[in-house]
Write a protein that holds these residues in place. Structure first.
Motif, PDB file in Angstrom:
ATOM      1  N   ALA A  45       0.828  -1.207   0.000  1.00  0.00           N
ATOM      2  CA  ALA A  45       0.000   0.000   0.000  1.00  0.00           C
ATOM      3  C   ALA A  45       0.863   1.259   0.000  1.00  0.00           C
ATOM      4  N   GLY A  46       1.952   1.237   0.781  1.00  0.00           N
ATOM      5  CA  GLY A  46       2.847   2.384   0.817  1.00  0.00           C
ATOM      6  C   GLY A  46       3.496   2.637  -0.529  1.00  0.00           C
ATOM      7  N   THR A  47       3.900   1.558  -1.199  1.00  0.00           N
ATOM      8  CA  THR A  47       4.504   1.685  -2.523  1.00  0.00           C
ATOM      9  C   THR A  47       3.502   2.252  -3.524  1.00  0.00           C
ATOM     10  N   ALA A  48       2.277   1.743  -3.492  1.00  0.00           N
ATOM     11  CA  ALA A  48       1.248   2.223  -4.412  1.00  0.00           C
ATOM     12  C   ALA A  48       0.935   3.699  -4.184  1.00  0.00           C
ATOM     13  N   LEU A  49       0.916   4.128  -2.926  1.00  0.00           N
ATOM     14  CA  LEU A  49       0.635   5.534  -2.614  1.00  0.00           C
ATOM     15  C   LEU A  49       1.739   6.434  -3.142  1.00  0.00           C
ATOM     16  N   ALA A  50       2.997   6.029  -2.951  1.00  0.00           N
ATOM     17  CA  ALA A  50       4.119   6.832  -3.440  1.00  0.00           C
ATOM     18  C   ALA A  50       4.061   6.987  -4.955  1.00  0.00           C
ATOM     19  N   LYS A  51       3.685   5.939  -5.647  1.00  0.00           N
ATOM     20  CA  LYS A  51       3.602   6.010  -7.101  1.00  0.00           C
ATOM     21  C   LYS A  51       2.438   6.902  -7.551  1.00  0.00           C
ATOM     22  N   ALA A  52       1.314   6.828  -6.833  1.00  0.00           N
ATOM     23  CA  ALA A  52       0.176   7.676  -7.170  1.00  0.00           C
ATOM     24  C   ALA A  52       0.523   9.156  -6.976  1.00  0.00           C
ATOM     25  N   ALA A  88      11.361   3.157  -6.196  1.00  0.00           N
ATOM     26  CA  ALA A  88      11.429   4.429  -6.915  1.00  0.00           C
ATOM     27  C   ALA A  88      10.072   4.676  -7.571  1.00  0.00           C
ATOM     28  N   PRO A  89       9.379   5.728  -7.227  1.00  0.00           N
ATOM     29  CA  PRO A  89       8.033   5.955  -7.779  1.00  0.00           C
ATOM     30  C   PRO A  89       8.027   6.195  -9.273  1.00  0.00           C
ATOM     31  N   GLU A  90       9.187   6.508  -9.842  1.00  0.00           N
ATOM     32  CA  GLU A  90       9.244   6.725 -11.292  1.00  0.00           C
ATOM     33  C   GLU A  90       9.017   5.439 -12.077  1.00  0.00           C
ATOM     34  N   PHE A  91       9.093   4.291 -11.400  1.00  0.00           N
ATOM     35  CA  PHE A  91       8.965   2.996 -12.061  1.00  0.00           C
ATOM     36  C   PHE A  91       7.576   2.398 -11.840  1.00  0.00           C
ATOM     37  N   GLU A  92       6.945   2.018 -12.921  1.00  0.00           N
ATOM     38  CA  GLU A  92       5.773   1.145 -12.849  1.00  0.00           C
ATOM     39  C   GLU A  92       6.288  -0.274 -13.004  1.00  0.00           C
ATOM     40  N   VAL A  93       6.009  -1.131 -12.046  1.00  0.00           N
ATOM     41  CA  VAL A  93       6.556  -2.486 -12.050  1.00  0.00           C
ATOM     42  C   VAL A  93       5.488  -3.485 -12.469  1.00  0.00           C
ATOM     43  N   ARG A  94       5.814  -4.275 -13.473  1.00  0.00           N
ATOM     44  CA  ARG A  94       4.936  -5.352 -13.942  1.00  0.00           C
ATOM     45  C   ARG A  94       5.690  -6.665 -13.774  1.00  0.00           C
ATOM     46  N   ASN A  95       5.548  -7.262 -12.592  1.00  0.00           N
ATOM     47  CA  ASN A  95       6.233  -8.520 -12.310  1.00  0.00           C
ATOM     48  C   ASN A  95       5.511  -9.668 -12.999  1.00  0.00           C
ATOM     49  N   GLU A  96       6.123 -10.843 -12.971  1.00  0.00           N
ATOM     50  CA  GLU A  96       5.584 -11.973 -13.729  1.00  0.00           C
ATOM     51  C   GLU A  96       4.340 -12.584 -13.113  1.00  0.00           C
TER      52      GLU A  96
END
Length: 321
Positions: A45-52, A88-96
């Motif tokens: 949740a923290g990671t998602a908030l930083a990216k938003a 890093a919020p600049e990255f959208e991560v699409r894991n497998e």
């Protein structure tokens, strides 16, 4: 990419995943599973908030994100790299395990991938298509998206074989046997193998081979692709060593950031406790050991080679906070 007709049923596939997770918990512990698969809801949740927040302040127009493909071989430290860049919020991560982009850890059709990259408002889209490592040259030429970059991760053959067998049992050995007897079908393990590799694989008795030797031979087959595909001659591909990463996280992630033309921040390495790798050789088949030792030398030399930085459009260089 089309999926083979000989893949297991949904029930069989689910049963295998459950068995694998049970074995992993028994050998490594539940905490290790939660950490590796990033199952902690607070952390996610923290990671998602930083990216938003980053998208709100610095989000780019759709279509400008640059794809970064993290490839190599399973159990080679790729989750460690993903976790660092995901900070890093600049990255959208699409894991497998992202079902929108992957089906059973394999990429869906290329247009699905291209559409996801074009929709992103981040500076980078990090994709981890390990099962498609043999297609990384094709992915780098994916039409309709910004020019991509690739990171090929590799790990000491003994440590990787030990980790592979602990989590996946004799999966690599079974794949090699299936290639040798022709029953591999359209599965990813048998794709883009040249005549020399086929001949090599056919030269072993898999009924007598132990799982660790099978995992080591599979390590050789897959990591050989780095040279066979000419990736060592490309400025848009970086070779990354797991052992070097855990020995000196800041330096290696700084090297990766230089390759990506992205400013290094200590948070990218905060999850890695530096440690000196301790090589513990397995009792492998002598022929397999010789092959792996030779390839290890080539990979180590290529890893130490100077990198060429990749310029990216100035529009993606935002003030990072």
């Amino acid at each position: 990419m089309a999926h083979s007709d000989d893949e297991p049923s949904a029930l069989a596939y689910t049963a295998r995943r459950i068995a694998r997770h049970v074995r992993w918990v028994r050998t490594e512990g539940l905490r290790r599973l939660i950490e590796e698969d990033r199952l902690n809801p607070v952390e996610r949740a923290g990671t998602a908030l930083a990216k938003a927040r980053w998208r709100l302040r610095h989000g780019l127009p759709a279509g400008q994100a640059r794809p970064v493909y993290l490839v190599g071989l399973q159990r080679s430290g790729t989750n460690m790299l993903v976790r660092g860049l995901d900070n890093a919020p600049e990255f959208e991560v699409r894991n497998e395990n992202d079902r929108r982009l992957f089906h059973r850890f394999q990429l869906r059709a290329d247009p699905v991938l291209a559409a996801a990259i074009r929709r992103s408002r981040h500076a980078y889209v990090l994709v981890k298509p390990l099962c498609e490592s043999h297609r990384v040259d094709e992915l780098l030429a994916l039409p309709g998206v910004a020019a991509g970059l690739a990171v090929w991760a590799w790990r000491d053959v003994d440590d990787r074989a030990r980790s592979e067998v602990a989590k996946f049992g004799d999966a690599n050995l079974r794949a090699l046997r299936a290639i040798a007897d022709g029953s591999i079908g359209g599965r990813w393990q048998g794709q883009r193998l040249d005549a020399e590799t086929y001949e090599l694989i056919h030269g072993f008795d898999y009924d007598r081979m132990d799982p660790h030797t099978g995992a080591a031979l599979f390590w050789y087959v897959r990591n050989s692709l780095y040279f066979r595909l000419g990736l060592d001659r490309r400025a848009d591909v970086l070779l990354c060593s797991y052992e070097a990463l855990v020995a000196d996280p800041q330096r290696q992630l700084g090297r990766l950031c230089a390759f990506l033309d992205f400013p290094y921040h200590p948070r990218l390495a905060a999850h890695i406790a530096p440690r000196a790798p301790r090589r513990q050789p397995l009792a492998l088949d002598p022929r397999v050991r010789a092959l792996c030792d030779e390839l290890t030398g080539r990979l180590a030399t290529a890893t130490d080679a100077p990198i060429a930085t990749q310029p990216i459009p100035s529009a993606t260089r935002q003030d990072r906070d």
